[in-house]
Design an enzyme around this catalytic site. Structure first.
Site, short mmCIF file in Angstrom:
data_model
loop_
_atom_site.label_atom_id
_atom_site.label_comp_id
_atom_site.label_asym_id
_atom_site.label_seq_id
_atom_site.Cartn_x
_atom_site.Cartn_y
_atom_site.Cartn_z
N CYS A 113 0.95 -1.18 0.13
CA CYS A 113 -0.16 -0.08 0.18
C CYS A 113 0.79 1.12 0.01
O CYS A 113 0.34 2.35 -0.24
CB CYS A 113 -0.91 -0.05 1.17
SG CYS A 113 -2.10 -1.47 1.26
N HIS A 259 -4.01 6.49 1.69
CA HIS A 259 -4.27 5.01 1.01
C HIS A 259 -5.66 4.85 1.42
O HIS A 259 -5.90 4.89 2.71
CB HIS A 259 -3.07 4.33 1.48
CG HIS A 259 -3.73 2.84 1.38
ND1 HIS A 259 -3.89 2.33 -0.07
CD2 HIS A 259 -3.74 1.70 2.11
CE1 HIS A 259 -4.25 1.20 0.07
NE2 HIS A 259 -4.17 0.52 1.27
N ASN A 289 -9.90 -1.32 -1.75
CA ASN A 289 -8.76 -1.01 -1.46
C ASN A 289 -7.86 -1.70 -2.69
O ASN A 289 -7.72 -2.84 -2.84
CB ASN A 289 -8.19 -1.86 -0.22
CG ASN A 289 -6.82 -1.65 0.30
OD1 ASN A 289 -5.84 -1.38 -0.62
ND2 ASN A 289 -6.49 -2.05 1.30
N1 ACO Z 1 -19.03 -10.30 6.43
C1 ACO Z 1 -19.48 -10.45 7.61
N2 ACO Z 1 -18.86 -10.71 8.50
C2 ACO Z 1 -17.57 -10.68 8.51
C3 ACO Z 1 -16.83 -10.62 7.28
C4 ACO Z 1 -17.62 -10.24 6.11
N3 ACO Z 1 -16.89 -9.77 4.98
N4 ACO Z 1 -15.46 -10.63 7.60
C5 ACO Z 1 -15.46 -10.68 8.86
N5 ACO Z 1 -16.67 -10.87 9.47
C6 ACO Z 1 -16.86 -11.22 10.59
C7 ACO Z 1 -16.06 -12.03 11.47
O1 ACO Z 1 -16.06 -13.31 11.27
C8 ACO Z 1 -16.37 -11.48 12.84
O2 ACO Z 1 -17.21 -12.26 13.63
P1 ACO Z 1 -17.16 -12.79 15.03
O3 ACO Z 1 -17.55 -11.59 15.90
O4 ACO Z 1 -18.62 -13.52 15.26
O5 ACO Z 1 -16.24 -13.55 15.21
C9 ACO Z 1 -16.88 -10.05 13.12
O6 ACO Z 1 -17.19 -9.83 11.58
C10 ACO Z 1 -15.92 -9.07 13.36
O7 ACO Z 1 -14.61 -9.18 12.37
P2 ACO Z 1 -13.28 -8.48 12.51
O8 ACO Z 1 -12.37 -8.87 11.67
O9 ACO Z 1 -13.05 -8.33 14.23
O10 ACO Z 1 -13.86 -6.85 11.95
P3 ACO Z 1 -13.21 -5.84 11.85
O11 ACO Z 1 -13.95 -4.68 12.45
O12 ACO Z 1 -11.91 -5.50 12.47
O13 ACO Z 1 -13.22 -5.43 10.20
C11 ACO Z 1 -11.37 -5.26 8.78
C12 ACO Z 1 -12.43 -5.93 9.54
C13 ACO Z 1 -12.38 -4.33 7.74
C14 ACO Z 1 -10.53 -6.13 7.66
C15 ACO Z 1 -10.57 -4.34 9.46
O14 ACO Z 1 -9.90 -4.91 10.44
C16 ACO Z 1 -9.69 -3.36 8.47
O15 ACO Z 1 -10.16 -2.81 7.98
N6 ACO Z 1 -8.52 -3.78 8.88
C17 ACO Z 1 -7.40 -2.65 8.39
C18 ACO Z 1 -7.10 -3.20 6.90
C19 ACO Z 1 -5.88 -2.45 6.52
O16 ACO Z 1 -5.74 -1.32 6.53
N7 ACO Z 1 -5.00 -3.27 5.65
C20 ACO Z 1 -3.69 -2.44 5.28
C21 ACO Z 1 -3.85 -2.14 3.75
S1 ACO Z 1 -3.91 -3.78 2.81
C22 ACO Z 1 -2.19 -4.18 2.03
O17 ACO Z 1 -1.24 -3.52 2.77
C23 ACO Z 1 -2.12 -5.18 1.34
#
Ligand code: ACO
Length: 332
Positions: A113, A259, A289
């Site tokens: 990223c 980003h 993303n």
């Molecule tokens: N649809 C429905 N439910 C989902 C999904 C989905 N697509 N994905 C996860 N869930 C569920 C999980 O199973 C979990 O359920 P549970 O509570 O029953 O266990 C619940 O939703 C919460 O999951 P989390 O992973 O804790 O959700 P979070 O609020 O953290 O969101 C996300 C996830 C969107 C991935 C977030 O953590 C995020 O954006 N992280 C940063 C991403 C980022 O910045 N990446 C860097 C750049 S990418 C790169 O460098 C290549």
């Protein structure tokens, strides 16, 4: 000392729109969850024989036109991607072939990223040193082919989109300039967001009877929560680093482009820096993303919508896998 500026920007995204409702059909997810957690409404996923270098080529053609230069004026190519066409050679040389640019150097950047800002920084240094005058910096990604699109991969696959952005970085003879760039990494968290196979640690012959069945290692693995927490910390730090370095405050920023990782991350940074809605640009809603492509795509759209004027102070910032993070402060 010569100074550099961004002279022209271009972008390209595939036509194929994948709405959240389309993902509901193939995995256990919902439009509501995706929008609430990420802000994403739709993304583009390639169809047919589009490649990372080809999308970069299309974006570059627009950047070259907007910079009002000829492809023959390009002295150097920098290509940032985590999803190259081949294991080797890099996508930079393929772009050089596609664009039929003369035999200039082509460098590939593997900083996910942060790749576009790393590329901008390298281009800036080459121009400041007097070595080159016009450098093509590209960020292009095809994520869609490498995602686990079953419910198992839902926390990662709903986020990523395909697309490309490009910029011509040129020697500046006016007030416009890249004021500074700031680059960081923290490799101890490399495994928190990674695709680890196939590669030399998991060479093909070693993985054939390994954990092929559940696809471990082949698909992006992301400790989403941990990445999120590190992202908001590092974004803030690196933006302030660029402001402090140039004796500005967050109030001086006319346009902040982060980003596009997650709308909640951008909104958190906006609040922390006390930035008005008019002074930040987000388009993750439309493209998801797109990793190294997200900043040039957003920059292009912000320019198209006249949200950036000549003389504005523009701040770019990124965080991602590596971990790597970076910022650039630009007098437009
Ligand atoms: N649809 C429905 N439910 C989902 C999904 C989905 N697509 N994905 C996860 N869930 C569920 C999980 O199973 C979990 O359920 P549970 O509570 O029953 O266990 C619940 O939703 C919460 O999951 P989390 O992973 O804790 O959700 P979070 O609020 O953290 O969101 C996300 C996830 C969107 C991935 C977030 O953590 C995020 O954006 N992280 C940063 C991403 C980022 O910045 N990446 C860097 C750049 S990418 C790169 O460098 C290549």
């Amino acid at each position: 000392m010569p100074k550099s500026k961004i002279k022209g920007v271009g972008f390209y995204v595939p036509d194929n729109v994948i709405k959240n409702s389309d993902l509901e059909e193939i995995m256990d997810t919902s439009d509501e969850w995706i929008q609430e957690r990420t802000g994403i409404k739709e993304r583009r996923w390639v169809e047919g024989d589009l490649t990372t270098s080809l999308m970069g080529t299309y974006a570059s053609k627009i950047a070259i036109k907007n910079a009002k230069i000829s492809k023959n004026d390009i002295d150097f190519i920098i290509f940032a991607t985590l999803s190259p066409d081949y294991f080797f050679p890099g996508s930079g040389v393929l772009l050089q072939k596609n664009l039929q640019i003369k035999e200039v150097g082509a460098l590939d950047i593997r900083n996910q990223c942060s790749g576009f800002i790393y590329g901008l920084s390298v281009a800036d240094q080459y121009i400041k040193s007097g070595m080159y005058e016009n450098i093509l910096v590209v960020g292009s990604e095809i994520h869609s082919g490498g995602l686990d699109k079953s419910s198992r991969g839902r926390s990662v696959s709903v986020i990523f989109g395909d697309g490309a952005g490009a910029a011509i970085v040129s020697k500046s003879n006016d007030e416009s300039e890249i004021l500074s760039t700031h680059l960081h990494s923290e490799g101890k968290f490399a495994d928190e967001l990674a695709v680890i196979k196939p590669a030399t640690t998991f060479w093909i012959d070693k993985i054939i009877d390994d954990d092929e069945e559940d696809g471990k290692g082949f698909f992006p693995k992301m400790n989403g929560n941990f990445v999120f927490k590190n992202a908001i910390k590092r974004f803030e730090e690196v933006i302030f680093e660029s402001l402090n370095h140039n004796n500005y405050t967050s109030k001086d920023i006319d346009m902040l482009i982060t980003h596009q990782a997650n709308l909640r991350i951008s909104q958190y940074i906006q609040k922390k820096l006390n930035i008005d809605d008019n002074n930040i640009f987000n388009n993750i809603m439309s493209y998801g993303n797109t990793t190294a492509a997200s900043i040039p795509i957003a920059l292009y759209e912000a320019l198209e919508k006249n949200k950036i004027k000549r003389g504005d102070l523009v701040c770019l910032a990124a965080f991602g896998s590596g971990f790597t993070w970076a910022s650039a402060l630009i007098r437009w």
